[in-house]
Write a protein that holds these residues in place. Structure first.
Motif, short mmCIF file in Angstrom:
data_model
loop_
_atom_site.label_atom_id
_atom_site.label_comp_id
_atom_site.label_asym_id
_atom_site.label_seq_id
_atom_site.Cartn_x
_atom_site.Cartn_y
_atom_site.Cartn_z
N ASN A 133 0.82 -1.22 0.00
CA ASN A 133 0.00 0.00 0.00
C ASN A 133 0.86 1.27 0.00
O ASN A 133 0.68 2.16 0.83
N ASP A 134 1.77 1.36 -0.98
CA ASP A 134 2.72 2.48 -1.01
C ASP A 134 2.07 3.85 -1.02
O ASP A 134 2.52 4.75 -0.32
N TYR A 135 1.03 4.03 -1.83
CA TYR A 135 0.41 5.36 -1.94
C TYR A 135 -0.65 5.60 -0.87
O TYR A 135 -1.27 6.66 -0.86
N SER A 136 -0.91 4.60 -0.05
CA SER A 136 -2.00 4.73 0.91
C SER A 136 -1.58 4.11 2.25
O SER A 136 -2.14 3.09 2.67
N PRO A 137 -0.59 4.72 2.89
CA PRO A 137 -0.04 4.07 4.10
C PRO A 137 -1.05 3.89 5.22
O PRO A 137 -0.89 3.02 6.06
N ASP A 138 -2.13 4.72 5.21
CA ASP A 138 -3.09 4.61 6.32
C ASP A 138 -4.31 3.75 5.98
O ASP A 138 -5.19 3.58 6.82
N PHE A 139 -4.39 3.25 4.76
CA PHE A 139 -5.54 2.42 4.38
C PHE A 139 -5.04 1.34 3.43
O PHE A 139 -4.73 1.61 2.27
N ASP A 140 -4.97 0.11 3.94
CA ASP A 140 -4.27 -0.93 3.18
C ASP A 140 -5.15 -1.64 2.14
O ASP A 140 -4.76 -2.68 1.61
N LYS A 141 -6.32 -1.06 1.84
CA LYS A 141 -7.13 -1.63 0.75
C LYS A 141 -6.97 -0.79 -0.53
O LYS A 141 -7.71 -0.98 -1.49
N ASN A 142 -6.05 0.13 -0.50
CA ASN A 142 -5.69 0.90 -1.70
C ASN A 142 -4.22 0.60 -1.98
O ASN A 142 -3.32 1.22 -1.40
N ARG A 143 -3.99 -0.35 -2.88
CA ARG A 143 -2.65 -0.92 -2.99
C ARG A 143 -1.98 -0.59 -4.34
O ARG A 143 -2.63 -0.04 -5.23
N SER A 144 -0.73 -0.97 -4.46
CA SER A 144 0.03 -0.66 -5.67
C SER A 144 0.94 -1.83 -6.01
O SER A 144 1.54 -2.44 -5.11
#
Ligand code: FUB
Length: 448
Positions: free
Chosen positions: A281-292
């Protein structure tokens, strides 16, 4: 001519670019990467996380995906986004309010491309969800256009489809739903040719999902994410038959050190090197359901076992000296006094910057290709107090090829500085802070 111009304009609107460093897709979230080699290129079929649209009455803090994009690359460095290939509201059997287009796969058979994807089935007049089915969309080219079948594959309730076409031509489909399942596929790739069976001898406790099966030197590898402790790690089992039994063998990648709960992967050999595609989740460190999606190199031991992969930011491939080298995607960094921050925490897709503070702190960036002799280095940097950095080659105490003074200023400056001669070829860069005044660096590139 007019037709040609329109075609080029069309291509330009769907084509986005991404890079080799991790994560590889830089303008949208991407997860669950299925990487395949078709026609000498790597094709990537990830799922596509989006932030949950507030007005849709969807489960909060959960996965939210409404479509799939296809990407391709000739070198693992430059990725082309071919745009949306399948969308939930264009598939007859999918509940288009469910935003549940989870991990897909794609394979080629007899010149046709079969894209397998899970999603929630439409309700049958009741308010009950009917669970996950797995559908197939078929195309003549890997990037589409794809035509989705009007019904999901009969006999499957599950997610995370994965296909193996064995050397003898028999195709198998694997999927997960608590356990990992396998069944044979008919020649048409659209129907099951055998009853689903649970793959046995896998860990009894902890979620297992995301199977990815491949064959190498006569060994069949069943690889999958499994929660042994707190979050998913990538594990594998080996066997001599696509339907098992498989023997649990080891861990390919440990749990995420920063707590991304899922990991999902594929493994592919491209130009004589194996790669692990996975997500974080590089671009979304606080929400791990938005991943890369990320890529790192993968190696086998002599006996066929798989060496553990350490996740990196540097990723794979050669970065050209003339490109904007994002040293925040480093190969190594000083233990103290060096860090990476978002350029703009409000919009993480604006990328990262490196921050060096403390005399002698450094960042290492490996495998930069110098195809000719450059005369200058250009650096986008900022330093409140004014600082100096050295660019060294190949070792942290290697030759200094440039000493760059960053003038005191509160905003970014792009500074050009002469360099001493660099022998053409591949080099590792070391960016070292010469004195104690902190310096922030966005990118570095070499110019004439
Ligand atoms: O992306 C949604 C789900 O998360 C996938 O289907 C699983 O494999 C996990 O990555």
């Amino acid at each position: 001519m007019k037709k040609y111009i329109l075609l080029i304009m069309g291509l330009l609107t769907v084509a986005g670019f991404a890079f080799s460093q991790n994560p590889i897709i830089r303008d949208q979230f991407s997860a669950d990467p299925a990487a395949r080699v078709f026609n000498g290129k790597i094709y990537l079929f990830p799922s596509h996380d989006i932030p949950t649209p507030p007005e849709k009455n969807l489960r909060e803090n959960w996965f939210c995906m409404e479509d799939y994009h296809a990407f391709s690359s000739e070198n693992l460095v430059n990725w082309i986004d071919h745009g949306v290939i399948v969308r939930q509201n264009k598939v007859a059997w999918v509940d288009s309010t469910s935003y549940s287009m989870w991990a897909p796969d794609c394979v080629e058979r007899n010149g046709k491309y079969y894209f397998y994807f899970p999603a929630n089935k439409k309700t049958d007049g009741t308010n009950e969800r009917r669970g996950f089915g797995i559908g197939v969309a078929v195309a003549d080219k890997p990037e589409g256009p794809y035509n989705a079948q009007i019904e999901p594959i009969e006999g499957i309730n599950g997610i995370d489809p994965n296909i193996l076409i064995d050397k003898n031509g028999q195709a198998y489909i694997y999927w997960s739903m608590g356990n990992i399942f396998v069944a044979k596929l008919k020649e048409n790739m659209l129907e099951l040719a055998s009853e689903p069976q649970i793959i046995s001898n896998l860990p009894a406790n902890g979620l297992k999902e995301g199977p990815f099966v491949f064959e190498r030197n006569g060994i069949y590898y069943l690889t999958f994410p499994h929660v042994e402790n707190k979050t998913e790690r990538l594990e594998y089992a080996m066997g001599d038959n696509p339907m098992g039994p498989f023997k649990m063998t080891g861990v390919i990648m440990d749990e995420s050190p920063t707590g991304c709960w899922t990991n999902h992967h594929s493994m592919v050999e491209f130009k004589d090197q194996w790669y692990l595609f996975y997500h974080h989740n590089d671009y979304s460190p606080d929400f791990d359901k938005n991943r890369s999606v990320r890529i790192d190199s993968l190696f086998f031991n002599e006996d066929g076992t798989i060496q553990k992969v350490m996740p990196t930011l540097r990723g794979v491939g050669l970065t050209k000296a003339s490109d904007k080298i994002q040293i925040d995607r480093y190969s190594a960094i000083s233990d103290k006094g060096a860090k990476v921050d978002f350029n703009n925490p409000e919009n993480t897709f604006e990328g990262w910057k490196s921050v060096l503070s403390g005399k002698g702190t450094s960042i290492q960036y490996n495998t930069v290709g110098f195809n000719k002799k450059y005369k200058k280095v250009q650096i986008k940097a900022a330093s409140d107090l004014g600082g100096t950095i050295e660019i060294r080659l190949d070792k942290v105490d290697g030759p200094v090829v440039a000493e760059v003074n960053i003038p005191a200023a509160t905003n970014w400056k792009t500074i050009d500085s002469k360099i001493s001669q660099i022998k053409p070829g591949n080099h590792h860069l070391f960016v070292v802070l010469k004195n104690k005044n902190p310096v922030e660096i966005d990118w570095i590139r070499f110019t004439d």
